[in-house]
Write an enzyme that holds these catalytic residues in place. Structure first.
Site, PDB file in Angstrom:
ATOM      1  N   CYS A  87       0.835  -1.197   0.000  1.00 18.17           N
ATOM      2  CA  CYS A  87       0.000   0.000   0.000  1.00 18.17           C
ATOM      3  C   CYS A  87       0.877   1.257   0.000  1.00 18.17           C
ATOM      4  O   CYS A  87       1.476   1.586  -1.018  1.00 18.17           O
ATOM      5  CB  CYS A  87      -0.979  -0.048   1.169  1.00 18.17           C
ATOM      6  SG  CYS A  87      -2.367   1.111   1.000  1.00 18.17           S
ATOM      7  N   HIS A 196      -3.487  -5.700   1.168  1.00 22.14           N
ATOM      8  CA  HIS A 196      -2.768  -5.940   2.426  1.00 22.14           C
ATOM      9  C   HIS A 196      -2.717  -7.419   2.800  1.00 22.14           C
ATOM     10  O   HIS A 196      -3.582  -7.917   3.527  1.00 22.14           O
ATOM     11  CB  HIS A 196      -3.450  -5.165   3.559  1.00 22.14           C
ATOM     12  CG  HIS A 196      -3.242  -3.697   3.501  1.00 22.14           C
ATOM     13  ND1 HIS A 196      -2.277  -3.043   4.233  1.00 22.14           N
ATOM     14  CD2 HIS A 196      -3.882  -2.739   2.787  1.00 22.14           C
ATOM     15  CE1 HIS A 196      -2.322  -1.741   3.983  1.00 22.14           C
ATOM     16  NE2 HIS A 196      -3.286  -1.533   3.104  1.00 22.14           N
ATOM     17  N   GLU A 198      -0.800  -8.766   4.953  1.00 16.54           N
ATOM     18  CA  GLU A 198      -0.546  -8.922   6.391  1.00 16.54           C
ATOM     19  C   GLU A 198      -1.825  -8.978   7.211  1.00 16.54           C
ATOM     20  O   GLU A 198      -1.804  -9.362   8.394  1.00 16.54           O
ATOM     21  CB  GLU A 198       0.362  -7.792   6.896  1.00 16.54           C
ATOM     22  CG  GLU A 198      -0.297  -6.440   7.097  1.00 16.54           C
ATOM     23  CD  GLU A 198      -0.469  -5.631   5.829  1.00 16.54           C
ATOM     24  OE1 GLU A 198      -0.711  -4.415   5.949  1.00 16.54           O
ATOM     25  OE2 GLU A 198      -0.384  -6.190   4.712  1.00 16.54           O
TER      26      GLU A 198
END
Length: 227
Positions: A87, A196, A198
């Site tokens: 990002c 994302h 994660e």
């Protein structure tokens, strides 16, 4: 020996702890890196996390590109150091000219936060070798300036050389040209991804476990395991 993954914190980083947690879950030793310290402390790879580095003033990533740590990271990346920009990290990589193109305001001018289906287009990078080409994964996307743009020649070159890493499926959340969600450099050690991964590494908090592959991929790469 356990791989050491550095996660950079800039003023305004939001997802540095999430990226560190994902790397730990994958089996890495995590090293916190500070934006004002050019020393990478012997890490084997680096993650530039999501957030709003330096408040996203000027352009997203435009100030972070000049952080002392980025000078060392840029030199390392050009020498083969694996770097993943997520990002805002993707925006920083483009501002630092480690990846081509730019991330601009979403075409619909709204912040978009949703679970997003991606198709992995390239499994030949340091950060995607745990996936299969064409594999569909579900991970969150959350951005206001996530529209990937580049000139037609650059887009054609990315396509022709297999450097489009991931593509949006089931609707483009930000207007990115050719539905591009992530790209790599020519060597495949530097990857920028707008969604994302994660946030998709645990069943309790994510829509899937599909994001974990980005972090297990780098461990395979560092261990010399064939893709």
């Amino acid at each position: 020996m356990t791989a050491r993954i550095g996660v950079v914190t800039f003023p305004g980083s939001l997802d540095d702890r999430d990226a560190a947690r994902a790397a730990r879950i994958a089996g890495a030793e995590v090293v916190s890196l500070w934006h004002d310290d050019p020393d990478l402390h012997g890490v084997d790879a680096v993650v530039l996390p999501g957030g709003f580095s330096y408040g996203d003033y000027l352009r997203c990533g435009a100030i972070a590109r000049f952080a002392p740590v980025m000078g060392t990271i840029a030199a390392g990346a050009r020498a083969g150091l694996p770097v993943l920009g997520i990002c805002n990290g993707f925006q920083i990589l483009c501002e630092a000219h480690l990846l081509p193109g730019a991330l601009t305001r979403n075409q619909h001018l709204h912040f978009r936060n949703r679970d997003q289906v991606l198709r992995i287009e390239s499994a030949g990078t340091a950060w995607t070798n745990a996936y299969q080409p064409g594999q569909e994964i579900l991970i969150p996307v959350k951005n206001g300036e996530g529209c990937y743009v580049a000139d037609e020649r650059t887009l054609d070159e990315l396509e022709a050389t297999g450097r489009v890493v991931a593509r949006y499926l089931g609707g483009n959340p930000n207007g990115s040209l050719r539905d591009i969600a992530g790209i790599s450099n020519e060597a495949g050690n530097v990857v920028g991804l707008m969604p994302h991964p994660e946030h998709a590494v645990e069943a309790l908090t994510g829509p899937s476990l599909d994001g974990l592959g980005f972090f297990t991929s780098i461990l395979k790469h560092l261990a010399g395991v064939p893709a």
